[in-house]
Design a protein around this motif. Sequence first.
Motif, mmCIF file in Angstrom:
data_model
loop_
_atom_site.group_PDB
_atom_site.id
_atom_site.type_symbol
_atom_site.label_atom_id
_atom_site.label_comp_id
_atom_site.label_asym_id
_atom_site.label_seq_id
_atom_site.Cartn_x
_atom_site.Cartn_y
_atom_site.Cartn_z
ATOM 1 N N UNK A 82 0.912 -1.250 0.054
ATOM 2 C CA UNK A 82 0.023 0.139 -0.116
ATOM 3 C C UNK A 82 0.990 1.131 -0.060
ATOM 4 N N UNK A 83 0.518 2.204 -0.944
ATOM 5 C CA UNK A 83 1.482 3.287 -0.957
ATOM 6 C C UNK A 83 0.963 4.327 0.158
ATOM 7 N N UNK A 84 1.690 4.948 0.884
ATOM 8 C CA UNK A 84 1.314 5.895 1.996
ATOM 9 C C UNK A 84 2.308 7.097 2.302
ATOM 10 N N UNK A 85 1.883 8.091 1.673
ATOM 11 C CA UNK A 85 2.929 9.107 1.696
ATOM 12 C C UNK A 85 3.007 9.799 3.070
ATOM 13 N N UNK A 86 1.994 9.425 4.072
ATOM 14 C CA UNK A 86 1.802 10.155 5.154
ATOM 15 C C UNK A 86 3.378 9.357 6.166
ATOM 16 N N UNK A 87 4.001 8.417 5.447
ATOM 17 C CA UNK A 87 5.190 7.999 6.233
ATOM 18 C C UNK A 87 6.226 9.054 6.361
ATOM 19 N N UNK A 105 2.926 12.709 -7.273
ATOM 20 C CA UNK A 105 2.321 11.525 -8.158
ATOM 21 C C UNK A 105 3.067 11.388 -9.284
ATOM 22 N N UNK A 106 3.652 12.415 -10.231
ATOM 23 C CA UNK A 106 4.508 12.423 -11.312
ATOM 24 C C UNK A 106 5.951 11.413 -10.919
ATOM 25 N N UNK A 107 6.232 11.686 -9.694
ATOM 26 C CA UNK A 107 7.437 10.886 -9.433
ATOM 27 C C UNK A 107 7.074 9.494 -8.606
ATOM 28 N N UNK A 108 6.180 9.741 -7.547
ATOM 29 C CA UNK A 108 5.750 8.522 -6.796
ATOM 30 C C UNK A 108 5.180 7.313 -7.625
ATOM 31 N N UNK A 109 4.312 7.514 -8.545
ATOM 32 C CA UNK A 109 3.506 6.305 -9.154
ATOM 33 C C UNK A 109 4.458 5.732 -9.954
ATOM 34 N N UNK A 129 -2.204 -5.214 -4.145
ATOM 35 C CA UNK A 129 -1.825 -3.918 -3.650
ATOM 36 C C UNK A 129 -3.116 -3.131 -3.495
ATOM 37 N N UNK A 130 -3.015 -1.925 -2.797
ATOM 38 C CA UNK A 130 -4.164 -0.950 -2.725
ATOM 39 C C UNK A 130 -3.990 -0.393 -4.346
ATOM 40 N N UNK A 131 -4.706 1.077 -4.018
ATOM 41 C CA UNK A 131 -4.549 1.898 -5.238
ATOM 42 C C UNK A 131 -4.151 3.243 -4.951
ATOM 43 N N UNK A 132 -3.125 3.366 -5.707
ATOM 44 C CA UNK A 132 -2.485 4.774 -5.269
ATOM 45 C C UNK A 132 -3.068 5.970 -5.234
ATOM 46 N N UNK A 133 -3.186 6.746 -4.253
ATOM 47 C CA UNK A 133 -4.095 7.883 -4.108
ATOM 48 C C UNK A 133 -5.453 7.602 -3.725
ATOM 49 N N UNK A 134 -5.759 6.537 -3.690
ATOM 50 C CA UNK A 134 -7.272 6.222 -3.150
ATOM 51 C C UNK A 134 -7.350 6.310 -1.488
ATOM 52 N N UNK A 135 -8.672 6.666 -1.400
ATOM 53 C CA UNK A 135 -9.104 6.383 0.338
ATOM 54 C C UNK A 135 -9.307 4.806 0.532
ATOM 55 N N UNK A 136 -8.128 4.507 1.433
ATOM 56 C CA UNK A 136 -8.449 3.151 1.424
ATOM 57 C C UNK A 136 -8.644 2.804 2.942
ATOM 58 N N UNK A 137 -9.297 1.578 3.265
ATOM 59 C CA UNK A 137 -9.608 1.214 4.461
ATOM 60 C C UNK A 137 -8.681 -0.109 4.661
ATOM 61 N N UNK A 138 -7.571 -0.189 5.428
ATOM 62 C CA UNK A 138 -6.680 -1.255 5.594
ATOM 63 C C UNK A 138 -7.078 -2.135 6.800
ATOM 64 N N UNK A 139 -7.411 -3.164 6.801
ATOM 65 C CA UNK A 139 -7.623 -4.177 7.952
ATOM 66 C C UNK A 139 -6.514 -5.034 8.002
ATOM 67 N N UNK A 140 -6.030 -5.389 9.171
ATOM 68 C CA UNK A 140 -4.875 -6.249 9.439
ATOM 69 C C UNK A 140 -5.033 -7.059 10.697
ATOM 70 N N UNK A 141 -4.973 -8.484 10.872
ATOM 71 C CA UNK A 141 -4.449 -9.023 12.249
ATOM 72 C C UNK A 141 -2.902 -8.867 12.182
ATOM 73 N N UNK A 142 -2.306 -8.059 13.123
ATOM 74 C CA UNK A 142 -0.763 -8.100 13.251
ATOM 75 C C UNK A 142 -0.291 -9.384 13.918
ATOM 76 N N UNK A 143 0.409 -10.214 13.335
ATOM 77 C CA UNK A 143 0.834 -11.694 13.840
ATOM 78 C C UNK A 143 2.163 -11.278 14.754
ATOM 79 N N UNK A 144 1.919 -11.554 15.940
ATOM 80 C CA UNK A 144 3.163 -11.368 16.847
ATOM 81 C C UNK A 144 3.019 -10.594 18.136
ATOM 82 N N UNK A 145 2.860 -9.185 17.960
ATOM 83 C CA UNK A 145 3.071 -8.532 17.063
ATOM 84 C C UNK A 145 4.254 -8.426 16.398
#
Length: 156
Positions: A82-87, A105-109, A129-145
């Motif tokens: 998943x692309x995530x510019x907020x990192x 986006x012109x560089x990142x994509x 993958x997710x979709x670049x630039x989309x508003x995505x809902x990411x669900x996960x069960x972190x194993x370990x964590x």
Amino acid sequence: MFLGNDMKIVIQRVSKASVTIKSNKVAEIDNGLLILLGVVNEDSQEDINWLCNKITNLRIFPDEDGVMNKSLKDAEGDVILVSQFTLHASTKKGNRPSYIKAAKPDVAIPLYESFIETLQKTLGKKIQTGEFGADMKVHLVNDGPVTIIIDSKNKE
């Protein structure tokens, strides 16, 4: 000196993960990794190659004795990327994060697409993958964590 101009990934070992866009599930895995990717203008194919090799061979999956001794490849795990510019958020001034370091986006994509292609070749299987630039809902069960942050300029 760490300048923060680097391709960053957050790797989460998961027992389940999915990405939904507008009520439509676009990606879903069981055992594997959910990877968040942040790109800056200075990133290159060299950063991508190094990170994809690291992701594929990082020994963070349990072996028969429960010791983290297996790689993604050994564990035959799947991947959602998943692309995530907020990192690349800067929180130094005020309370509103700045994302000025994140690539536009012109560089990142193209870098994101190259990352997908390179990781598929390195791992030897299709990744989801997710979709670049989309508003995505990411669900996960972190194993370990197990959650690991890696940046491409911190190789040593």
